[in-house]
Design an enzyme around this catalytic site. Structure first.
Site, PDB file in Angstrom:
ATOM      1  N   ARG A  67       0.806  -1.226   0.000  1.00 45.36           N
ATOM      2  CA  ARG A  67       0.000   0.000   0.000  1.00 45.36           C
ATOM      3  C   ARG A  67       0.836   1.273   0.000  1.00 45.36           C
ATOM      4  NH1 ARG A  67      -2.168  -3.927   2.510  1.00 45.36           N
ATOM      5  NH2 ARG A  67      -4.133  -4.744   1.770  1.00 45.36           N
ATOM      6  N   GLU A 104       2.509  -8.698  12.732  1.00 42.97           N
ATOM      7  CA  GLU A 104       1.491  -9.038  13.725  1.00 42.97           C
ATOM      8  C   GLU A 104       1.153 -10.524  13.649  1.00 42.97           C
ATOM      9  OE1 GLU A 104       0.225  -6.344  11.127  1.00 42.97           O
ATOM     10  OE2 GLU A 104       1.970  -5.617  12.210  1.00 42.97           O
TER      11      GLU A 104
END
Length: 178
Positions: A67, A104
């Site tokens: 992104r 994560e």
């Protein structure tokens, strides 16, 4: 950026629970790109922030896979700076520097083409989101390996409760705090 612009962008964000795996709440930037006015407000805010905070020229904007590739070139163009992508291992041709990082939900390796960021250059690292800070920290490590300096990390969204910004070696600017 006026509060109504931030609220407009927040309202456009998609939320997907248990993506990419159970227990993760994914914030989706793609709906923002369906609103050209919101994209303009977002890019203008970032550029205005950088120009008003750093009087010395920014040489390179480094965008994180994937992104960061959406925002990075637009910001770089307006700053008159080069754009350089950081990609996952094995996606870039030529000699690369690499850094391992914890996400994560696992571990990964980022790479940057060794000669793409010039030694001594002033760099902005940009991505859509900072969570734990692992991927941004790895990008900062890559910039250092090229002999350049990260001036600031820029994010559209920051998950404050994860304290990812504390892992970084330069100031952090985030438009939206979640």
């Amino acid at each position: 950026m006026p509060n109504y612009d931030i609220e407009r962008i927040k309202n456009l964000l998609g939320t997907h629970e248990d993506f990419p795996k159970k227990g993760i709440v994914f914030k989706d930037m793609f709906p923002v790109f369906q609103d050209p006015t919101a994209v303009e407000a977002l890019i203008s805010n970032i550029v205005q922030h950088i120009n008003s905070t750093y009087p010395e020229k920014i040489d390179t904007v480094v965008g994180l896979d994937a992104r960061g590739f959406l925002f990075g070139p637009l910001v770089a163009l307006r700053l008159g700076a080069a754009f350089v992508p950081v990609r996952k291992q094995g996606k870039l041709p030529g000699e690369c520097v690499s850094a391992v990082y914890e996400k994560e939900y696992g571990q990964d390796i980022f790479e940057l083409q060794k000669n793409a960021v010039k030694a001594g250059s002033r760099v902005i690292i940009i991505d859509d989101l900072i969570a734990t800070g692992g991927s941004a920290s790895a990008a900062g490590e890559l910039v250092k390996k090229c002999g350049a300096t990260t001036v600031e990390y820029v994010f559209v969204m920051e998950l404050d409760f994860l304290n990812g910004a504390k892992k970084l070696d330069a100031p952090v600017y985030s438009l939206i705090h979640l």
